[in-house]
Design a protein around this motif. Structure first.
Motif, PDB file in Angstrom:
ATOM      1  N   SER A  13      -7.206 -26.812 -23.980  1.00 15.90           N
ATOM      2  CA  SER A  13      -5.868 -26.844 -23.368  1.00 15.90           C
ATOM      3  C   SER A  13      -4.818 -26.296 -24.325  1.00 15.90           C
ATOM      4  O   SER A  13      -3.913 -25.567 -23.910  1.00 15.90           O
ATOM      5  CB  SER A  13      -5.500 -28.264 -22.955  1.00 15.90           C
ATOM      6  OG  SER A  13      -6.233 -28.653 -21.833  1.00 15.90           O
ATOM      7  N   ALA A  14      -4.924 -26.650 -25.598  1.00 17.21           N
ATOM      8  CA  ALA A  14      -3.962 -26.152 -26.592  1.00 17.21           C
ATOM      9  C   ALA A  14      -4.045 -24.632 -26.711  1.00 17.21           C
ATOM     10  O   ALA A  14      -3.023 -23.948 -26.818  1.00 17.21           O
ATOM     11  CB  ALA A  14      -4.224 -26.810 -27.944  1.00 17.21           C
ATOM     12  N   LEU A  17      -2.335 -23.239 -23.711  1.00 16.12           N
ATOM     13  CA  LEU A  17      -0.881 -23.397 -23.838  1.00 16.12           C
ATOM     14  C   LEU A  17      -0.299 -22.272 -24.685  1.00 16.12           C
ATOM     15  O   LEU A  17       0.733 -21.690 -24.340  1.00 16.12           O
ATOM     16  CB  LEU A  17      -0.538 -24.754 -24.460  1.00 16.12           C
ATOM     17  CG  LEU A  17      -0.698 -25.965 -23.557  1.00 16.12           C
ATOM     18  CD1 LEU A  17      -0.585 -27.259 -24.370  1.00 16.12           C
ATOM     19  CD2 LEU A  17       0.334 -25.957 -22.452  1.00 16.12           C
ATOM     20  N   TYR A 116       1.146 -23.129 -17.729  1.00 12.37           N
ATOM     21  CA  TYR A 116       1.481 -23.885 -18.937  1.00 12.37           C
ATOM     22  C   TYR A 116       1.607 -25.372 -18.589  1.00 12.37           C
ATOM     23  O   TYR A 116       1.058 -26.228 -19.288  1.00 12.37           O
ATOM     24  CB  TYR A 116       2.798 -23.349 -19.520  1.00 12.37           C
ATOM     25  CG  TYR A 116       3.170 -23.967 -20.846  1.00 12.37           C
ATOM     26  CD1 TYR A 116       2.800 -23.355 -22.038  1.00 12.37           C
ATOM     27  CD2 TYR A 116       3.895 -25.153 -20.916  1.00 12.37           C
ATOM     28  CE1 TYR A 116       3.137 -23.909 -23.268  1.00 12.37           C
ATOM     29  CE2 TYR A 116       4.229 -25.713 -22.135  1.00 12.37           C
ATOM     30  CZ  TYR A 116       3.854 -25.090 -23.304  1.00 12.37           C
ATOM     31  OH  TYR A 116       4.169 -25.646 -24.515  1.00 12.37           O
ATOM     32  N   GLU A 117       2.317 -25.653 -17.512  1.00 14.06           N
ATOM     33  CA  GLU A 117       2.502 -27.041 -17.068  1.00 14.06           C
ATOM     34  C   GLU A 117       1.161 -27.698 -16.729  1.00 14.06           C
ATOM     35  O   GLU A 117       0.906 -28.848 -17.100  1.00 14.06           O
ATOM     36  CB  GLU A 117       3.417 -27.052 -15.840  1.00 14.06           C
ATOM     37  CG  GLU A 117       3.802 -28.413 -15.347  1.00 14.06           C
ATOM     38  CD  GLU A 117       4.716 -28.334 -14.126  1.00 14.06           C
ATOM     39  OE1 GLU A 117       4.737 -29.316 -13.375  1.00 14.06           O
ATOM     40  OE2 GLU A 117       5.384 -27.299 -13.932  1.00 14.06           O
ATOM     41  N   ASN A 119      -1.825 -26.940 -17.920  1.00 13.78           N
ATOM     42  CA  ASN A 119      -2.579 -27.177 -19.154  1.00 13.78           C
ATOM     43  C   ASN A 119      -1.987 -28.318 -19.966  1.00 13.78           C
ATOM     44  O   ASN A 119      -2.728 -29.087 -20.590  1.00 13.78           O
ATOM     45  CB  ASN A 119      -2.654 -25.898 -19.988  1.00 13.78           C
ATOM     46  CG  ASN A 119      -3.726 -24.981 -19.489  1.00 13.78           C
ATOM     47  OD1 ASN A 119      -4.900 -25.294 -19.580  1.00 13.78           O
ATOM     48  ND2 ASN A 119      -3.327 -23.858 -18.917  1.00 13.78           N
ATOM     49  N   ALA A 120      -0.681 -28.466 -19.959  1.00 17.69           N
ATOM     50  CA  ALA A 120      -0.055 -29.590 -20.657  1.00 17.69           C
ATOM     51  C   ALA A 120      -0.467 -30.905 -19.995  1.00 17.69           C
ATOM     52  O   ALA A 120      -0.770 -31.888 -20.683  1.00 17.69           O
ATOM     53  CB  ALA A 120       1.465 -29.431 -20.653  1.00 17.69           C
ATOM     54  N   ASN A 121      -0.497 -30.933 -18.668  1.00 17.60           N
ATOM     55  CA  ASN A 121      -0.933 -32.136 -17.950  1.00 17.60           C
ATOM     56  C   ASN A 121      -2.396 -32.453 -18.235  1.00 17.60           C
ATOM     57  O   ASN A 121      -2.770 -33.618 -18.386  1.00 17.60           O
ATOM     58  CB  ASN A 121      -0.707 -31.985 -16.449  1.00 17.60           C
ATOM     59  CG  ASN A 121       0.746 -32.106 -16.071  1.00 17.60           C
ATOM     60  OD1 ASN A 121       1.535 -32.728 -16.777  1.00 17.60           O
ATOM     61  ND2 ASN A 121       1.126 -31.483 -14.971  1.00 17.60           N
ATOM     62  N   ARG A 124      -2.578 -33.963 -21.716  1.00 23.83           N
ATOM     63  CA  ARG A 124      -2.084 -35.355 -21.689  1.00 23.83           C
ATOM     64  C   ARG A 124      -3.115 -36.290 -21.068  1.00 23.83           C
ATOM     65  O   ARG A 124      -3.352 -37.392 -21.560  1.00 23.83           O
ATOM     66  CB  ARG A 124      -0.771 -35.436 -20.904  1.00 23.83           C
ATOM     67  CG  ARG A 124       0.462 -35.180 -21.744  1.00 23.83           C
ATOM     68  CD  ARG A 124       1.737 -35.587 -21.008  1.00 23.83           C
ATOM     69  NE  ARG A 124       2.010 -34.754 -19.855  1.00 23.83           N
ATOM     70  CZ  ARG A 124       2.660 -33.604 -19.898  1.00 23.83           C
ATOM     71  NH1 ARG A 124       3.096 -33.136 -21.043  1.00 23.83           N
ATOM     72  NH2 ARG A 124       2.885 -32.904 -18.810  1.00 23.83           N
TER      73      ARG A 124
END
Length: 138
Positions: A13-14, A17, A116-117, A119-121, A124
């Protein structure tokens, strides 16, 4: 035997991002240079940039889940006849400008923002799962 890592999903994910952040930066830069006719050091105006994604493979050729992003130029130009323009070719009177479609760039910006959103979710969620697993082992 494949390497086991608790944070392999977070690492993937990073990586995504970072790639999407680069994609948003490039789209914004393209928008800023739409219609720009000023010549650069190479004698041509700004060239539209794109981001190319590629899966990162391990030493055995298996996908790692990470992505590599690379910026590439798309040297296509629009030309119009305007001999009075300060950046016109003195011999032909043609003005070159980058072939940048603002609607396409805004769409790319929106899609990259949503990716991006997402992958951030995902990152998390994975971190919460690890945290809950650690609490269970107490």
């Amino acid at each position: 035997m494949p390497e086991l890592s608790l944070f392999r999903g977070v690492d993937a994910s990073a990586s995504a991002l970072s790639a999407e952040q680069l994609r948003m930066t490039v789209a914004a830069e393209n928008l800023a240079h739409a219609g720009d006719t000023a010549k650069l050091a190479n004698g041509l105006p700004y060239a539209r940039q794109r981001v190319r994604f590629e899966a990162v493979l391990d030493s055995q050729g298996d996908a790692t889940g990470r992505v590599k992003a690379e910026v590439v130029s798309s040297p296509r130009y629009l030309q119009r006849y305007d001999p009075s323009h300060p950046d016109a070719d003195p011999a032909t009177g043609m003005v070159k400008e980058p072939d940048i479609d603002p609607v396409l760039e805004l769409t790319d910006l929106l899609v990259a923002s949503k990716a991006y959103e997402a992958n951030a979710n995902a990152a998390r969620g994975l971190l919460r799962m690890h945290e809950n697993a650690l609490r269970l082992s107490e």
